[in-house]
Design a protein around this motif. Structure first.
Motif, short mmCIF file in Angstrom:
data_model
loop_
_atom_site.label_atom_id
_atom_site.label_comp_id
_atom_site.label_asym_id
_atom_site.label_seq_id
_atom_site.Cartn_x
_atom_site.Cartn_y
_atom_site.Cartn_z
N GLU A 19 -5.77 -4.59 -9.54
CA GLU A 19 -6.59 -3.36 -9.56
C GLU A 19 -7.18 -3.06 -8.18
O GLU A 19 -7.32 -1.90 -7.79
CB GLU A 19 -7.71 -3.50 -10.60
N ARG A 20 -7.55 -4.11 -7.46
CA ARG A 20 -8.11 -3.89 -6.11
C ARG A 20 -7.04 -3.34 -5.17
O ARG A 20 -7.28 -2.43 -4.39
CB ARG A 20 -8.70 -5.19 -5.56
N ARG A 27 -4.07 10.69 -0.25
CA ARG A 27 -4.43 11.22 1.07
C ARG A 27 -3.22 11.91 1.72
O ARG A 27 -3.31 13.05 2.19
CB ARG A 27 -4.93 10.08 1.96
N MET A 79 -5.12 5.56 -2.98
CA MET A 79 -5.78 6.34 -1.91
C MET A 79 -4.75 6.75 -0.86
O MET A 79 -4.80 7.86 -0.32
CB MET A 79 -6.90 5.53 -1.25
N TYR A 80 -3.81 5.84 -0.54
CA TYR A 80 -2.77 6.16 0.45
C TYR A 80 -1.99 7.38 0.00
O TYR A 80 -1.85 8.35 0.76
CB TYR A 80 -1.83 4.95 0.63
N ILE A 115 -6.33 0.39 -5.77
CA ILE A 115 -7.25 1.36 -5.15
C ILE A 115 -6.66 1.84 -3.82
O ILE A 115 -6.61 3.04 -3.54
CB ILE A 115 -8.65 0.73 -4.93
N TYR A 116 -6.18 0.91 -3.01
CA TYR A 116 -5.63 1.28 -1.70
C TYR A 116 -4.30 2.02 -1.85
O TYR A 116 -4.02 2.97 -1.10
CB TYR A 116 -5.44 0.03 -0.84
N VAL A 169 0.84 -1.22 0.00
CA VAL A 169 0.00 0.00 0.00
C VAL A 169 0.86 1.26 0.00
O VAL A 169 0.54 2.24 -0.67
CB VAL A 169 -0.96 -0.01 1.22
N ILE A 170 1.99 1.23 0.72
CA ILE A 170 2.79 2.46 0.81
C ILE A 170 3.90 2.52 -0.25
O ILE A 170 4.67 3.46 -0.28
CB ILE A 170 3.40 2.66 2.22
#
Lengths: 299, 284
Positions: free
Chosen positions: A56-57, A68, A64-65, A60-61, A18-19
């Motif tokens: 793709e899922r 934001r 968004m990370y 999304i995260y 995610v990061i």
């Protein structure tokens, strides 16, 4: 997944994904850290559905990370953003957050290490690194002043009763002392004023809005040493320039020296009248708390 | 409004989230609002304007705390400094219950600041329930956990989301903050029946309900909190109210926030569904 250790391993993997920095196009990177296809890594723990692949899922995260955190860094850094321009600021913020991901439960602290990062990696702000560093310190000081701890003010009678040789005052934790090579207070104020005007123009007549959009960028300040106290009063943020001797005196008091020693060390030639005048103002602004240990009660 | 042990036996009606663009309106006009939900983290600070403002709100209104960073589902232990700050705030607000999400978002002290979905496993449920108990025992206030919206599901999951929610709250003996918009969003993203979800959760543990707006994209729905509540979500809300009884309800509106009046009017639409649910429950 049978244990907390398994849960931790799962969460470490997903956090790393995610990061992980986005590509230049703002997408999830196609390769994992070991060069495996990211699609394979994602498919290893995320289910696809009838519309989205596992890649793709996860994307999304990942997006968004970054959106934001970059938004938050931009909101906290109007002056730095203006100095560097949107693209260079985004590059700086991405590099900063890659090296220093958030270690706090609150986004309030997101930019706390940005001044340090600017010094460590000057390439992101060159050739204006010194100015960028001053602005970043000034903008972080505003966050501290906004909601930092305020300790009870000392009673004037209480202070008067302690001889200056023994009197120890503390500086309010929300207060920052900044010795700056550029007058960034005026610069950032001008940038904020300009941004506010642009915001208002978005609801104004189109012609007026165009005029504001065309308005010149705020020119970077010329080098000029200032000593600044960033503080709050009655819930509002203030920046107060102080005399270099007054600044040194505040530093000495903040370092824990008793008042008489602080004056002797930091402002020996300032003169009693001037020092009294400074103290009258500082007391009125509530900059001190009584740092002396509480008196022992008699047996 | 039914009181239960998960909402501190309180009797709260329809509230809205306390948000910065509304501060001056609230303080100057003092509108009648049943209660405000605050984001705990915005006030877990040492001083300054946020706490001054909170104290002024507390003079006039009832406040409930809602958190976004406790991460009950994280493998990490609860952070002691975080808990101390939260407890200080709990004492300040007198919140009758406290909510946070059934999710994770940090590991090894690195924070994503997101509400990441759980792997729905028994091991994760045990760990999560244990943390909820620890936090509740320390804070000494009832806790409700909120179901999150999600965009991914995991191979390791051993049960449905609502089975996992039930497993956790029963092991922890805590309440549920039922977010019907999140149920709707996830149902579309993962293809399950949102009514099966509602029927599957222990209704007697629901201490609060959230409603909110969302945004549809081509292949998925995002929980954006930037629109009025959509009709399918209101229908789910009506069903939840029939199952749970009339419950403290809060509208979340966090982006593109309109005027205070518009947000409050949107929240008060819940009254129509509450009345309908009351009528239905009275029928033999």
């Amino acid at each position: 997944m049978k244990s907390t250790a398994d849960l931790r391993a799962f969460q470490r993997l997903m956090t790393r994904a995610v990061i992980r920095p986005l590509t230049a196009e703002g997408r999830l990177q196609p390769r994992w850290t070991d060069d495996r296809p990211m699609a394979d890594v994602a498919a290893g723990f995320i289910k696809p559905n009838d519309r989205l692949t596992a890649f793709e899922r996860l994307e999304i995260y990942n997006r968004m990370y970054w959106f934001r955190l970059l938004d938050c860094a931009a909101d906290d850094s109007p002056g730095l953003r203006h100095l560097l321009g949107e693209d260079r600021f985004a590059q700086l913020a991405r590099a900063y957050l890659t090296k220093y991901p958030s270690r706090s439960f609150t986004l309030r602290n997101l930019c706390s290490r940005l001044p340090q990062f600017i010094r460590e990696e000057p390439k992101w702000t060159a050739p204006r690194t010194a100015l960028a560093w001053d602005i970043a310190r000034f903008e972080w000081a505003q966050t501290v002043a906004f909601d930092g701890e305020g300790r009870p003010l000392p009673e004037p009678a209480e202070i008067a009763a302690i001889p200056p040789a023994r009197l120890r005052l503390g500086l309010q934790p929300y207060l920052s002392l900044l010795a700056l090579d550029y007058p960034v207070d005026a610069y950032v104020t001008a940038v904020k004023r300009r941004d506010a005007l642009r915001g208002e123009a978005s609801n104004a007549r189109e012609g007026a809005a165009r005029k504001v959009r065309r308005s010149r960028r705020v020119p970077p300040p010329r080098r000029g040493r200032i000593h600044l106290v960033v503080h709050r009063h009655s819930g509002r943020l203030f920046y107060k320039r102080v005399d270099p001797a007054a600044y040194r005196l505040l530093e000495a008091i903040g370092a824990g020296l008793p008042l008489a020693r602080a004056i002797a060390a930091a402002a020996p030639r300032a003169g009693a009248a001037r020092i009294q005048e400074w103290f009258a103002t500082w007391m009125k602004l509530g900059w001190f708390f009584n740092a002396a240990p509480p008196r022992r009660s008699p047996k | 409004m039914p009181a239960n042990r998960f909402n501190g036996h309180s009797d709260y009606g329809i509230g809205i989230g306390l948000r910065v663009p509304h501060y001056s309106h609230i303080l100057s006009k003092k509108p009648v609002v049943d209660w405000f939900e605050i984001i705990s983290e915005n006030f877990m600070v040492e001083g300054g304007r946020p706490l001054e403002l909170l104290d002024r709100i507390l003079e006039q209104y009832r406040v409930v705390q809602h958190g976004v960073s406790m991460y009950f589902g994280s493998a990490d232990r609860p952070d002691r400094a975080h808990l101390r700050k939260l407890k200080t705030l709990v004492k300040r607000t007198g919140t009758p219950w406290l909510s946070d999400h059934l999710c994770w978002g940090s590991v090894d002290g690195t924070y994503t600041h997101d509400l990441l979905p759980m792997p729905y496993t028994f091991a994760a449920a045990r760990r999560t329930a244990e943390k909820i108990r620890q936090v509740r025992d320390y804070l000494e206030v009832p806790i409700c956990v909120e179901n999150v919206s999600s965009y991914a599901e995991f191979h390791v999951s051993e049960m449905t989301e609502w089975e996992f929610l039930t497993e956790v709250v029963e092991r922890a003996d805590c309440g549920i903050l039922l977010d019907v918009n999140n149920i709707y969003v996830s149902s579309k993203n993962h293809g399950f029946d949102p009514y099966a979800y509602l029927n599957g959760v222990p209704a007697d543990r629901v201490g609060q309900i959230h409603v909110a707006g969302h945004t549809k994209f081509e292949k998925y729905i995002l929980d954006t909190h930037d629109h009025p509540v959509l009709d399918p979500v209101w229908r789910l809300y009506a069903h939840a109210t029939r199952l749970c009884g009339v419950t403290a309800t809060l509208l979340e509106w966090d982006n593109h926030i309109p005027s205070f009046e518009e947000v409050h009017e949107e929240a008060l639409k819940a009254n129509a569904y509450i009345a309908g649910a009351r009528r239905q429950r009275k029928k033999p």
